[in-house]
Design a protein around this motif. Structure first.
Motif, PDB file in Angstrom:
ATOM      1  N   UNK A   1       0.868  -1.317  -0.079  1.00 34.90           N
ATOM      2  CA  UNK A   1       0.118   0.100  -0.057  1.00 34.90           C
ATOM      3  C   UNK A   1       0.800   1.414   0.151  1.00 34.90           C
ATOM      4  N   UNK A   2       2.119   1.497   0.864  1.00 35.86           N
ATOM      5  CA  UNK A   2       2.726   2.415   0.859  1.00 35.86           C
ATOM      6  C   UNK A   2       3.628   2.659  -0.625  1.00 35.86           C
ATOM      7  N   UNK A   3       3.662   1.716  -1.113  1.00 34.64           N
ATOM      8  CA  UNK A   3       4.570   1.727  -2.556  1.00 34.64           C
ATOM      9  C   UNK A   3       3.402   2.555  -3.476  1.00 34.64           C
ATOM     10  N   UNK A   4       2.016   2.033  -3.341  1.00 34.92           N
ATOM     11  CA  UNK A   4       1.232   2.373  -4.463  1.00 34.92           C
ATOM     12  C   UNK A   4       0.884   4.037  -3.980  1.00 34.92           C
ATOM     13  N   UNK A   5       1.028   4.423  -2.636  1.00 36.13           N
ATOM     14  CA  UNK A   5       0.698   5.830  -2.331  1.00 36.13           C
ATOM     15  C   UNK A   5       2.013   6.644  -2.813  1.00 36.13           C
ATOM     16  N   UNK A   6       2.976   6.071  -2.729  1.00 37.42           N
ATOM     17  CA  UNK A   6       4.236   6.714  -3.072  1.00 37.42           C
ATOM     18  C   UNK A   6       4.287   7.299  -4.583  1.00 37.42           C
ATOM     19  N   UNK A   7       3.653   6.229  -5.350  1.00 41.00           N
ATOM     20  CA  UNK A   7       3.550   6.372  -6.803  1.00 41.00           C
ATOM     21  C   UNK A   7       2.399   6.921  -7.328  1.00 41.00           C
ATOM     22  N   UNK A   8       1.749   7.610  -6.047  1.00 44.04           N
ATOM     23  CA  UNK A   8       0.387   8.430  -6.474  1.00 44.04           C
ATOM     24  C   UNK A   8      -0.785   7.689  -7.112  1.00 44.04           C
ATOM     25  N   UNK A   9      -0.927   6.309  -6.460  1.00 38.01           N
ATOM     26  CA  UNK A   9      -1.792   5.535  -6.701  1.00 38.01           C
ATOM     27  C   UNK A   9      -2.665   5.062  -5.512  1.00 38.01           C
ATOM     28  N   UNK A  10      -3.950   4.931  -5.616  1.00 43.14           N
ATOM     29  CA  UNK A  10      -4.795   4.206  -4.652  1.00 43.14           C
ATOM     30  C   UNK A  10      -4.437   2.703  -4.372  1.00 43.14           C
ATOM     31  N   UNK A  11      -4.152   2.240  -3.283  1.00 36.65           N
ATOM     32  CA  UNK A  11      -3.699   0.724  -3.392  1.00 36.65           C
ATOM     33  C   UNK A  11      -5.082  -0.015  -3.402  1.00 36.65           C
ATOM     34  N   UNK A  12      -5.091  -1.161  -3.963  1.00 42.69           N
ATOM     35  CA  UNK A  12      -6.032  -1.966  -3.763  1.00 42.69           C
ATOM     36  C   UNK A  12      -6.911  -2.304  -2.628  1.00 42.69           C
ATOM     37  N   UNK A  13      -7.995  -2.611  -2.720  1.00 51.04           N
ATOM     38  CA  UNK A  13      -8.756  -2.312  -1.714  1.00 51.04           C
ATOM     39  C   UNK A  13      -8.615  -4.003  -0.956  1.00 51.04           C
ATOM     40  N   UNK A  14      -8.479  -4.022   0.271  1.00 44.15           N
ATOM     41  CA  UNK A  14      -8.076  -5.400   0.883  1.00 44.15           C
ATOM     42  C   UNK A  14      -9.146  -6.304   0.967  1.00 44.15           C
ATOM     43  N   UNK A  15     -10.700  -5.889   1.043  1.00 38.58           N
ATOM     44  CA  UNK A  15     -11.409  -6.712   1.218  1.00 38.58           C
ATOM     45  C   UNK A  15     -12.071  -7.440  -0.172  1.00 38.58           C
ATOM     46  N   UNK A  16     -11.412  -7.021  -1.183  1.00 39.17           N
ATOM     47  CA  UNK A  16     -11.389  -7.753  -2.478  1.00 39.17           C
ATOM     48  C   UNK A  16     -10.244  -8.507  -3.058  1.00 39.17           C
ATOM     49  N   UNK A  17     -10.396  -9.453  -3.902  1.00 37.46           N
ATOM     50  CA  UNK A  17      -9.308 -10.329  -4.508  1.00 37.46           C
ATOM     51  C   UNK A  17      -8.250  -9.463  -4.761  1.00 37.46           C
ATOM     52  N   UNK A  18      -7.086  -9.964  -4.545  1.00 40.55           N
ATOM     53  CA  UNK A  18      -5.909  -8.916  -4.904  1.00 40.55           C
ATOM     54  C   UNK A  18      -4.922  -9.919  -5.788  1.00 40.55           C
ATOM     55  N   UNK A  19      -4.181  -9.118  -6.731  1.00 42.84           N
ATOM     56  CA  UNK A  19      -2.928  -9.823  -7.431  1.00 42.84           C
ATOM     57  C   UNK A  19      -1.770  -9.611  -6.583  1.00 42.84           C
ATOM     58  N   UNK A  20      -1.727  -9.251  -5.411  1.00 43.66           N
ATOM     59  CA  UNK A  20      -0.537  -9.275  -4.568  1.00 43.66           C
ATOM     60  C   UNK A  20      -0.547 -10.416  -4.051  1.00 43.66           C
ATOM     61  N   UNK A  21       0.590 -11.108  -4.224  1.00 39.09           N
ATOM     62  CA  UNK A  21       0.989 -12.579  -3.623  1.00 39.09           C
ATOM     63  C   UNK A  21       1.534 -12.319  -2.222  1.00 39.09           C
ATOM     64  N   UNK A  22       1.138 -12.686  -1.279  1.00 36.46           N
ATOM     65  CA  UNK A  22       1.619 -12.513   0.100  1.00 36.46           C
ATOM     66  C   UNK A  22       2.946 -13.249   0.284  1.00 36.46           C
ATOM     67  N   UNK A  23       3.888 -12.251   1.029  1.00 36.82           N
ATOM     68  CA  UNK A  23       5.182 -12.859   1.191  1.00 36.82           C
ATOM     69  C   UNK A  23       5.519 -14.324   1.697  1.00 36.82           C
ATOM     70  N   UNK A  24       4.691 -14.893   2.409  1.00 36.18           N
ATOM     71  CA  UNK A  24       4.670 -16.300   2.846  1.00 36.18           C
ATOM     72  C   UNK A  24       4.486 -17.153   1.764  1.00 36.18           C
ATOM     73  N   UNK A  25       3.393 -17.106   0.662  1.00 37.25           N
ATOM     74  CA  UNK A  25       3.444 -17.866  -0.254  1.00 37.25           C
ATOM     75  C   UNK A  25       4.666 -17.645  -1.385  1.00 37.25           C
ATOM     76  N   UNK A  26       5.158 -16.469  -1.474  1.00 39.32           N
ATOM     77  CA  UNK A  26       6.179 -16.289  -2.264  1.00 39.32           C
ATOM     78  C   UNK A  26       7.389 -17.057  -1.813  1.00 39.32           C
ATOM     79  N   UNK A  27       7.544 -17.091  -0.333  1.00 35.50           N
ATOM     80  CA  UNK A  27       8.737 -17.489   0.515  1.00 35.50           C
ATOM     81  C   UNK A  27       8.615 -19.170   0.019  1.00 35.50           C
ATOM     82  N   UNK A  28       7.393 -19.682   0.040  1.00 36.95           N
ATOM     83  CA  UNK A  28       7.168 -21.134  -0.097  1.00 36.95           C
ATOM     84  C   UNK A  28       7.644 -21.420  -1.584  1.00 36.95           C
ATOM     85  N   UNK A  29       7.125 -20.740  -2.450  1.00 39.18           N
ATOM     86  CA  UNK A  29       7.403 -20.890  -3.931  1.00 39.18           C
ATOM     87  C   UNK A  29       8.892 -20.559  -4.401  1.00 39.18           C
TER      88      UNK A  29
END
Length: 286
Positions: free
Chosen positions: A82-110
């Motif tokens: 969310x902070x990255x989006x704000x710095x780029x002048x963009x509204x972060x994706x809403x958290x209550x909806x499905x997201x394309x952001x893969x959580x760090x835990x899943x990426x660690x397993x991958x």
């Protein structure tokens, strides 16, 4: 867009990661800690020049898709994303909806699954991340435009995608894909994404429309799948599915039983099928 703060945040995010944290080989000794710029660009699917300009406070505003790719490459948490989006002048994706952001835990397993194909997909079948073995098994989906990363769309509209499976298994794959979309569409009646995908496939695929009308319902689950790989031949793989309810994402892992022909072929695929995707860093603004 706050170019100064964005550049600083990217540099600090890069510095805190080691190659082993993101599934890369350490390589020669490094003079400074962290990932190199070219490694972040590689992981995010963008050109090194584009990423370098962002760190040098002279790049253009990244698209939302590019910000999502950077958040994934730097293994950011939801708050950091969310902070990255704000710095780029963009509204972060809403958290209550499905997201394309893969959580760090899943990426660690991958990242740790270096010898078996694994990928993260949404419940609507869009591929969000692949490890090297998954790219070797099912092609580098992440290098394609976003529209072509959806497995259901590819399966029903792209003959090359169907060729990855033996002909006698294709009907069952089609039924499973439609049954999963049935369940997802019903569970998310206010979300336009699954409804739009269903409408598109019903209009463009007679097979999909016929299966949709059968009203079968089933979410993704553990199964055995066969792949007809052009380099190593037929592979009988066990498909394990880990579900992230909060993010509406699946981690799909394909494994082979030790001692089988498929196990040896999978080992061979790791040798002959992996390609250095560091040379294919192209900038995606889709």
């Amino acid at each position: 867009m706050n170019r100064t703060e964005l550049a600083d945040f990217l540099r600090h995010g890069r510095a805190r990661l080691a190659p082993s944290d993101v599934g890369l080989a350490p390589g020669p000794r490094r003079r400074t800690p962290g990932l190199r710029r070219e490694e972040v660009a590689q992981l995010a699917g963008m050109s090194v020049d584009y990423y370098t300009r962002l760190e040098q406070r002279r790049g253009p505003r990244p698209s939302r898709q590019m910000l999502t790719a950077l958040a994934r490459a730097l293994r950011l948490t939801d708050d950091e994303r969310d902070h990255l989006f704000h710095l780029a002048g963009e509204e972060p994706p809403r958290r209550e909806t499905p997201s394309a952001h893969v959580p760090p835990g899943l990426m660690l397993i991958l990242d740790r699954l270096y010898d078996t194909p694994a990928q993260v997909v949404t419940d609507c079948a869009e591929v969000l991340a692949q490890n090297a073995m998954a790219r070797a098994l099912t092609l580098d989906v992440m290098s394609r435009p976003r529209r072509e990363r959806n497995l259901a769309r590819r399966y029903f509209l792209d003959p090359d995608a169907r060729a990855l499976f033996p002909e006698e298994d294709r009907e069952e794959h089609a039924r499973a894909a439609v049954a999963n979309l049935r369940a997802v569409t019903a569970a998310r009646p206010d979300d336009p994404e699954p409804a739009a995908l269903v409408a598109e496939l019903r209009a463009e695929s007679e097979e999909f429309a016929h299966l949709w009308d059968a009203h079968e319902v089933a979410l993704r689950h553990r199964a055995t799948k066969r792949f007809q790989h052009p380099l190593v031949g037929l592979l009988d793989l066990d498909c394990e599915v880990m579900l992230s309810h909060e993010h509406h994402q699946y981690l799909i892992i394909h494994t082979a039983r030790p001692g089988t022909v498929t196990y040896e072929r999978l080992r061979l695929l790791r040798v002959v099928g992996l390609q250095d995707f560091a040379t294919s860093g192209v900038e995606h603004g889709d």
